[in-house]
Design a protein around this motif. Structure first.
Motif, mmCIF file in Angstrom:
data_model
loop_
_atom_site.group_PDB
_atom_site.id
_atom_site.type_symbol
_atom_site.label_atom_id
_atom_site.label_comp_id
_atom_site.label_asym_id
_atom_site.label_seq_id
_atom_site.Cartn_x
_atom_site.Cartn_y
_atom_site.Cartn_z
ATOM 1 N N GLU A 70 -17.626 -106.688 -21.141
ATOM 2 C CA GLU A 70 -18.129 -107.837 -20.399
ATOM 3 C C GLU A 70 -19.138 -108.654 -21.205
ATOM 4 O O GLU A 70 -19.685 -109.636 -20.719
ATOM 5 N N ASP A 73 -18.728 -112.463 -21.424
ATOM 6 C CA ASP A 73 -18.930 -113.230 -20.187
ATOM 7 C C ASP A 73 -20.267 -113.957 -20.147
ATOM 8 O O ASP A 73 -20.409 -114.961 -19.456
ATOM 9 N N ARG A 87 -10.713 -125.806 -14.156
ATOM 10 C CA ARG A 87 -10.716 -124.809 -13.072
ATOM 11 C C ARG A 87 -9.925 -123.570 -13.489
ATOM 12 O O ARG A 87 -10.365 -122.436 -13.276
ATOM 13 N N HIS A 89 -9.382 -122.494 -16.522
ATOM 14 C CA HIS A 89 -10.157 -121.773 -17.533
ATOM 15 C C HIS A 89 -11.300 -120.989 -16.890
ATOM 16 O O HIS A 89 -11.593 -119.858 -17.296
ATOM 17 N N GLN A 90 -11.948 -121.570 -15.871
ATOM 18 C CA GLN A 90 -13.025 -120.851 -15.183
ATOM 19 C C GLN A 90 -12.477 -119.613 -14.482
ATOM 20 O O GLN A 90 -13.068 -118.534 -14.565
ATOM 21 N N VAL A 91 -11.350 -119.759 -13.805
ATOM 22 C CA VAL A 91 -10.749 -118.623 -13.104
ATOM 23 C C VAL A 91 -10.304 -117.557 -14.111
ATOM 24 O O VAL A 91 -10.428 -116.356 -13.839
ATOM 25 N N ARG A 93 -11.843 -116.743 -16.748
ATOM 26 C CA ARG A 93 -13.043 -115.978 -17.101
ATOM 27 C C ARG A 93 -13.407 -114.966 -16.017
ATOM 28 O O ARG A 93 -14.194 -114.048 -16.266
ATOM 29 N N GLU A 94 -12.847 -115.128 -14.823
ATOM 30 C CA GLU A 94 -13.125 -114.208 -13.720
ATOM 31 C C GLU A 94 -12.155 -113.032 -13.690
ATOM 32 O O GLU A 94 -12.363 -112.082 -12.939
ATOM 33 N N VAL A 95 -11.094 -113.072 -14.502
ATOM 34 C CA VAL A 95 -10.153 -111.951 -14.590
ATOM 35 C C VAL A 95 -10.849 -110.849 -15.383
ATOM 36 O O VAL A 95 -11.231 -111.048 -16.529
ATOM 37 N N ARG A 96 -11.040 -109.714 -14.747
ATOM 38 C CA ARG A 96 -11.841 -108.646 -15.344
ATOM 39 C C ARG A 96 -11.107 -107.964 -16.493
ATOM 40 O O ARG A 96 -9.881 -107.832 -16.470
ATOM 41 N N ARG A 109 -5.181 -118.200 -7.672
ATOM 42 C CA ARG A 109 -6.626 -117.932 -7.717
ATOM 43 C C ARG A 109 -7.425 -119.208 -7.958
ATOM 44 O O ARG A 109 -8.577 -119.306 -7.543
ATOM 45 N N ALA A 110 -6.821 -120.166 -8.647
ATOM 46 C CA ALA A 110 -7.493 -121.440 -8.919
ATOM 47 C C ALA A 110 -7.334 -122.422 -7.762
ATOM 48 O O ALA A 110 -7.796 -123.556 -7.849
#
Length: 166
Positions: A70, A73, A87, A89-91, A93-96, A109-110
Motif C-alpha cells: 500500500e 497509495d 474517475r 483512474h481514481q477508482v 487506485r481503490e482496487v486493493r 465501480r466508477a
C-alpha cells in the motif's frame, strides 16, 4: 521543471517523473524520456531534469517492492484526461493489492454503465502512472491477463508479487 529518477526494481528499471512533488508519470523503462514524451506539451515545455533522489516517491517504490503493497497509495498523482477517465483512474487506485477486477466491474465501480468497459480499457491503455494507478489489477472477463503497456510478463509479476503478500 519535471524531475525524474530511475529506480531499480526486481522487474527492471522504473522511471518516475514528478512536478512539484506530484507524480505525473511512471513506467517500467530505464529512459525517463520515454515517459516525458507522453506528457502534455505544457508539461514538456517545463523541461526534464534527472535527479538522484525524489524522496517520498523513491521511498514508496522501494517499500512496495519490499512488500508494503500500500506504499504507492500515499503518493499524490496527476494525469490528464476527461472527467470520465480521471474517475476511472481514481477508482483504479481503490482496487486493493492482491485483488483484481474486470474492465466491466471497473466501469460499474466508477458509476458508469457496464457498457463502459471499453472506456475502462482505454483509461488503462492511456495510464501514464503505472504501477501507482494499478491498471495491472484489471483482467478481461474472457480470461487470461489481457494486455499491459509494459508487457504481460510485468503484469503477471506484479500480480504474483501482490498476491504472495496477502
Amino acid at each position: 521543471m519535471i524531475n525524474a529518477q530511475i529506480l531499480p526494481t526486481p522487474i527492471g528499471e522504473l522511471s518516475v517523473l514528478t512536478r512539484d512533488e506530484v507524480l505525473v508519470a511512471a513506467g517500467f523503462t530505464a529512459d525517463p524520456k520515454e515517459m516525458y514524451v507522453r506528457l502534455s506539451p505544457a508539461l514538456q515545455a517545463e523541461g526534464l531534469d534527472v535527479v538522484d533522489d525524489l524522496g517520498p516517491v523513491a521511498q514508496a517504490v522501494r517499500a512496495y517492492f519490499d512488500g508494503d503493497l500500500e506504499a504507492l497509495d500515499a503518493i499524490a498523482v496527476e494525469q490528464p484526461g476527461t472527467p470520465t477517465r480521471k474517475r476511472l483512474h481514481q477508482v483504479l487506485r481503490e482496487v486493493r493489492p492482491g485483488t483484481t477486477v474486470s474492465y466491466a466491474e471497473l466501469a460499474v465501480r466508477a458509476g458508469l454503465p457496464r457498457t463502459a468497459a471499453r472506456a475502462a480499457g482505454s483509461a488503462c491503455a492511456q495510464n501514464l502512472i503505472a504501477p501507482f494507478v494499478p491498471c495491472h489489477r484489471v483482467l478481461p472477463t474472457t480470461g487470461g491477463f489481457g494486455g499491459y503497456y509494459y508487457g504481460v510478463p510485468v503484469k503477471e509479476w506484479l500480480l504474483a508479487h501482490e498476491s504472495s503478500k496477502h
